[in-house]
Design an enzyme around this catalytic site. Structure first.
Site, PDB file in Angstrom:
ATOM      1  N   ASP A 206       0.872  -1.177   0.000  1.00  0.00           N
ATOM      2  CA  ASP A 206       0.000   0.000   0.000  1.00  0.00           C
ATOM      3  C   ASP A 206       0.914   1.234   0.000  1.00  0.00           C
ATOM      4  O   ASP A 206       1.545   1.527   1.020  1.00  0.00           O
ATOM      5  CB  ASP A 206      -0.893   0.041   1.241  1.00  0.00           C
ATOM      6  CG  ASP A 206      -1.930  -1.069   1.279  1.00  0.00           C
ATOM      7  OD1 ASP A 206      -1.593  -2.218   0.932  1.00  0.00           O
ATOM      8  OD2 ASP A 206      -3.075  -0.795   1.703  1.00  0.00           O
TER       9      ASP A 206
ATOM     10  N   LYS B  11      -7.110   3.229  -3.060  1.00  0.00           N
ATOM     11  CA  LYS B  11      -7.473   3.281  -1.643  1.00  0.00           C
ATOM     12  C   LYS B  11      -7.755   4.718  -1.224  1.00  0.00           C
ATOM     13  O   LYS B  11      -7.045   5.642  -1.625  1.00  0.00           O
ATOM     14  CB  LYS B  11      -6.324   2.670  -0.834  1.00  0.00           C
ATOM     15  CG  LYS B  11      -6.479   2.673   0.666  1.00  0.00           C
ATOM     16  CD  LYS B  11      -5.279   1.949   1.289  1.00  0.00           C
ATOM     17  CE  LYS B  11      -5.198   2.128   2.781  1.00  0.00           C
ATOM     18  NZ  LYS B  11      -4.000   1.463   3.365  1.00  0.00           N
TER      19      LYS B  11
ATOM     20  N   LYS C  94     -10.387   0.116  -2.109  1.00  0.00           N
ATOM     21  CA  LYS C  94     -10.218  -0.147  -0.679  1.00  0.00           C
ATOM     22  C   LYS C  94     -10.587   1.112   0.102  1.00  0.00           C
ATOM     23  O   LYS C  94     -10.129   2.210  -0.225  1.00  0.00           O
ATOM     24  CB  LYS C  94      -8.784  -0.560  -0.353  1.00  0.00           C
ATOM     25  CG  LYS C  94      -8.517  -0.724   1.154  1.00  0.00           C
ATOM     26  CD  LYS C  94      -7.089  -1.193   1.432  1.00  0.00           C
ATOM     27  CE  LYS C  94      -6.783  -1.187   2.920  1.00  0.00           C
ATOM     28  NZ  LYS C  94      -5.405  -1.668   3.232  1.00  0.00           N
TER      29      LYS C  94
END
Length: 236
Positions: free
Chosen positions: A95, A159, A188
Site C-alpha cells: 500500500d 485506496k 479499498k
C-alpha cells in the site's frame, strides 16, 4: 447485492496497526488476531514486514507493507526501493501513498510514472498493489484524474486514505472511485471505519477491501447480527 458469510466478511478486512510505537508484542497480537478471525491481511509499517512474515508463515494471511507512509513525500526511487525491500522481507501486499504535492502541481505524468514503476515491481513478484490517494486533501477533479491513471496502469486497488490525514473514508468517495474505475481496479476504503454499520455501507458503496484497526469489534458485531436474525449470510 451480494450475500456474504461471516468468513467472507472477515476476508474483506485488512487488520491494521500502523502506530509509530508498535512493539514486537503488538505485532504478535495483531498477527494472532488475524489468524483467529481469518482476516485477509495485516496492514503494518514496512519495517515490520519480516517479523510478520515469520509470524504468519503458512497461515494464508497476507502481509501488507505501507510504503512512503503516511505522507507519500519521498522520491519514486525511494518508494521503489522500499517496495522491493518490503517484498524481499516477506510482504505480499503493498500500500503506497502517492506524491500529493506533484498531483497538486498538476504533474500527472509524474504520478503515472510513480504508479507504473511501483505496480511493475509488485507484478514481477506476484504481489498485490494498492495506491493510496489520501482523499481528504484532494478535490473531486484530482480524485478523478487519479482514477483515470489507475485504469490505465491497473494496480490491484485504489485506496481512499491512510487513516492519518484530516479525515478518512467516506461513502461519497468510495462511490466516486468505484464509478470511475468500474471493474478495472478494486477500491479499498480505510480510515475511521469502526462499526459494523459503516463497514456494511462501505461494501455496499463498492469497496472490496476495508482497512481498519476495529476489525475484531466489527466482526463480533456482525456475528451477533447473524445470530439474532438466525441467518448464515448478510446481504449487501
Amino acid at each position: 447485492m451480494n450475500k456474504y458469510s461471516l468468513i467472507q466478511l472477515s476476508q474483506l478486512i485488512d487488520h491494521t496497526n500502523l502506530k509509530p510505537d508498535a512493539t514486537k508484542a503488538m505485532m504478535e497480537k495483531l498477527c494472532q488476531e488475524a489468524k483467529n478471525y481469518h482476516f485477509k491481511m495485516v496492514a503494518i509499517n514496512q519495517v515490520q514486514s519480516q517479523l510478520c512474515a515469520q509470524l504468519l508463515k503458512g497461515t494464508g494471511v497476507d502481509i501488507g507493507a505501507a510504503i512512503a507512509f503516511p505522507l507519500g513525500q519521498t522520491t519514486i526511487a525511494s518508494k521503489c526501493f522500499e517496495t522491493q525491500n518490503a517484498i524481499e522481507n516477506g510482504a505480499t501486499e503493498i500500500d503506497y501513498v502517492i506524491n500529493i504535492s506533484e498531483l497538486k502541481a498538476g504533474n500527472l505524468h509524474y504520478i503515472e510514472d510513480e504508479m507504473t514503476q511501483i505496480v511493475k515491481i509488485c507484478r514481477q513478484h506476484n504481489v498485490i498493489s494498492k495506491v493510496i490517494f489520501e482523499n481528504c486533501y484532494l478535490t473531486d477533479e484530482e480524485k478523478i484524474a487519479l482514477c483515470k491513471i489507475a485504469v490505465k496502469v491497473k494496480p490491484d486497488f485504489i485506496k481512499t486514505s491512510t487513516g492519518f490525514g484530516t479525515s478518512g473514508a467516506t461513502i461519497e468517495d468510495v462511490k466516486l472511485m468505484k464509478n470511475q474505475v468500474g471493474d478495472a481496479v478494486k477500491v479499498k476504503a480505510a480510515g475511521g471505519i469502526r462499526s459494523a454499520d459503516t463497514f456494511k455501507k462501505m461494501i455496499a458503496a463498492g469497496a472490496q477491501r476495508i482497512g481498519t484497526s476495529s476489525g475484531i469489534a466489527i466482526i463480533d458485531e456482525l456475528k451477533q447480527e447473524l445470530a439474532a436474525s438466525n441467518k448464515d449470510t448478510i446481504e449487501l
